[in-house]
Enzyme design. Structure first.
Site, mmCIF file in Angstrom:
data_model
loop_
_atom_site.group_PDB
_atom_site.id
_atom_site.type_symbol
_atom_site.label_atom_id
_atom_site.label_comp_id
_atom_site.label_asym_id
_atom_site.label_seq_id
_atom_site.Cartn_x
_atom_site.Cartn_y
_atom_site.Cartn_z
ATOM 1 N N GLY A 209 -4.531 1.351 4.065
ATOM 2 C CA GLY A 209 -3.442 1.064 4.875
ATOM 3 C C GLY A 209 -3.615 0.193 6.097
ATOM 4 C CD GLU B 186 13.056 4.713 8.203
ATOM 5 O OE1 GLU B 186 12.881 5.537 9.055
ATOM 6 O OE2 GLU B 186 13.051 4.984 7.169
ATOM 7 N N GLY C 212 -4.490 3.384 -2.439
ATOM 8 C CA GLY C 212 -5.646 4.040 -1.566
ATOM 9 C C GLY C 212 -5.203 4.766 -0.263
ATOM 10 C CE LYS D 218 -1.523 2.995 1.866
ATOM 11 N NZ LYS D 218 -1.383 4.272 1.386
ATOM 12 C CB CYS E 96 13.438 9.456 7.737
ATOM 13 S SG CYS E 96 13.795 8.376 6.691
ATOM 14 N N GLY F 142 -4.389 5.950 3.558
ATOM 15 C CA GLY F 142 -3.830 5.229 4.813
ATOM 16 C C GLY F 142 -4.897 4.777 6.000
ATOM 17 N N PRO F 143 -5.747 5.702 6.139
ATOM 18 C CG PRO F 143 -6.526 7.588 7.271
ATOM 19 C CD PRO F 143 -5.883 7.112 5.983
#
Ligand code: NAD
Length: 462
Positions: A207, A245, A201, A170, A279, A203-204
């Site tokens: 995911g 991560e 799609g 995803k 990051c 995340g909420p």
């Protein structure tokens, strides 16, 4: 690349369950460049079932054959390098040269490294009267962010496939075209149906459905701490493996004996690269008080030179978020020496390369991940003070140490609570384990350590 209007499941592009779609926007000019389907829990379930059905066959495929598929995948990525770079530039906004060198170049190197590791890794070893088999964990749910869209996909999918796992991906909603291109590449490389599946799609929705699906044996997530914490908690409750991560606030420690100009210039370039959306970026520069003013001047000059060479942030929300942090830095008493909160252009989600001086440890901009082109320069009194500041955040993903003498830099680096440290500007190594101490995450990606994340052991005694 033209967007697919379906999901890549079980070796083919299939109609999505629902009708909702996600607009893909070019952040440089705010134009819609494509539309992909927004997957539902049913799409995720179909993909997980396909991955589960393909698992026994792929797990039993000899490692040499898995290696051959990964080598073929690398070759397809090489052949489509320009298209990859163009797609990442279109949906992430990074300058084309950077997309070619990093966004396309790094995943090619990583795919190649796993072709080699799959061929050479000892999936079986003898320990006394035991034979230990290193077996795939099973179905992997991979959830990836947008900042290095293809690299983060390959850093999960390649080791998973090398290990004999099957995958449902995803990808981030901002960069789904790169993910669709990757699915095409997997298909072209002859990876069997169901071994790799893609559900685009939100995340909420998609995911979360993937992270919570009982048919997923390992969830590998890269993204924000807030979401990572939830995924970790859900995985803990279900007693399933999880790799996280989650970003950082890495320190670039310039010791008094270092080549100051080089350390500052490389340090600024490190933060501004990919518009600060990295990051592992060295977003805190630590300088001895006697060299502080000179370092600030050098950094301000270096940042000012960026001008048009820096791309936009990925979307309006990130632009607002980063500008909010810059306002907060000013409000908390840090001194702006380059850039600022004003949008440098009318169109596109740009933020000026920004440098703050007189930053102290307690300030928000010294503690929280900003994820934009913003550098904070802090002062230290002596080495112990520098170490205390360097280790003084909840994160521990990366870092840098500069010193006249390599051994001096190494000695300092060994005391840092962080997963990677670049010594005097050491280069990125696609085989070195990448991952965090403390709240930067759980687990390691890349190289041999990245491969073993997807394996579990079975010992047979004789
Ligand atoms: P995010 O964590 O919301 O998104 C990352 C991925 O997780 C995306 O694929 C997203 O769709 C998915 N996701 C979101 N909510 C989910 C849920 N409830 N369940 C399962 N999956 C879910 O990150 P973001 O909003 O895109 O970025 C916000 C901040 O996160 C950034 O400003 C940055 O600080 C951090 N970030 C870190 C990294 C990194 O490399 N460590 C990458 C991207 C973002």
């Amino acid at each position: 690349m033209k967007a697919h209007d379906g999901m890549y499941i079980d070796g083919a592009w299939r109609d999505a369950d629902g009708r909702d779609a996600i607009d893909v926007v070019n952040p440089a000019d705010e134009q819609v460049i494509g539309r992909v389907p927004a997957g539902t829990a049913l799409d995720v379930d179909t993909a997980v079932r396909a991955a589960r059905a393909a698992l026994p066959g792929w797990a039993a495929t000899p490692p040499a054959e898995r290696a051959a598929r990964l080598a073929a995948l690398r070759d397809v990525l090489v052949a489509r390098k320009d298209e990859i770079a163009g797609t990442v530039t279109a949906e992430l906004g990074s300058p084309l040269k950077f997309s070619q060198a990093v966004h396309a170049g790094a995943p090619i190197a990583v795919a190649g490294s796993y072709a080699e590791l799959a061929a050479t890794y000892a999936f079986e070893e003898k320990v006394g009267n035991s034979v230990v088999h290193h077996e795939p964990i099973g179905v992997v749910g991979a959830i990836t962010p947008w900042n290095y869209p293809l690299h983060q996909i390959v850093a999960k999918v390649a080791p998973a496939l090398a290990a004999g796992c099957t995958v449902v991906l995803k990808p981030a909603e901002d960069t789904p075209l790169t993910a669709q291109l990757f699915a095409e590449a997997v298909h072209e490389a002859g990876v069997p149906a169901g071994v790799f599946n893609l559900v685009t799609g939100l995340g909420p929705v998609a995911g979360q459905a993937l992270a919570e699906h009982p048919g997923v044996d390992l969830v590998s997530f890269t993204g924000s701490t807030a979401v990572g914490r939830r995924i970790g908690a859900a995985a803990g409750a279900a007693v399933k493996r999880v790799a996280l991560e989650l970003g950082g606030k890495s320190a670039n420690v310039i010791l008094p004996s270092a080549d100051l100009a080089k350390a500052v210039n490389v340090g600024v370039a490190n933060v501004m690269s990919n518009s600060g959306q990295t990051c592992s970026a060295w977003t805190r520069m630590l300088v001895h008080r006697d060299q502080y003013d000179e370092a600030v001047e050098l950094a301000a000059e270096a940042a000012a030179k960026y001008g048009d060479r820096i791309g936009p942030l990925v979307n309006a929300k990130q632009q607002e978020r980063v500008r909010g942090y810059i306002d907060k830095g000013v409000a908390e008493g840090a001194r702006l020496v380059a850039g600022g909160p004003e949008a440098p252009r009318e169109r596109g989600y740009y933020v000026s390369p920004t440098v703050f001086a007189d930053v102290t440890e307690g300030m928000t901009i010294a503690q929280e991940e900003i994820f934009g082109p913003v550098l904070s320069i802090l002062r230290y009194d002596d080495e112990d003070d520098a170490l205390r500041i360097a280790n003084g955040t909840v994160y521990g993903l990366a870092g840098a140490v500069w010193a006249g003498d390599e051994a001096e830099a190494v000695a300092f680096a060994r005391r840092m609570d962080t997963g990677q440290v670049d010594i005097n500007g050491g280069r990125f190594n696609p085989l070195a384990p990448f991952g965090g101490y403390k709240q930067s995450g759980v687990g390691r990606e890349l190289g041999l350590h990245g491969l073993t994340e997807y394996l579990q052991t079975k010992s047979l005694q004789f």
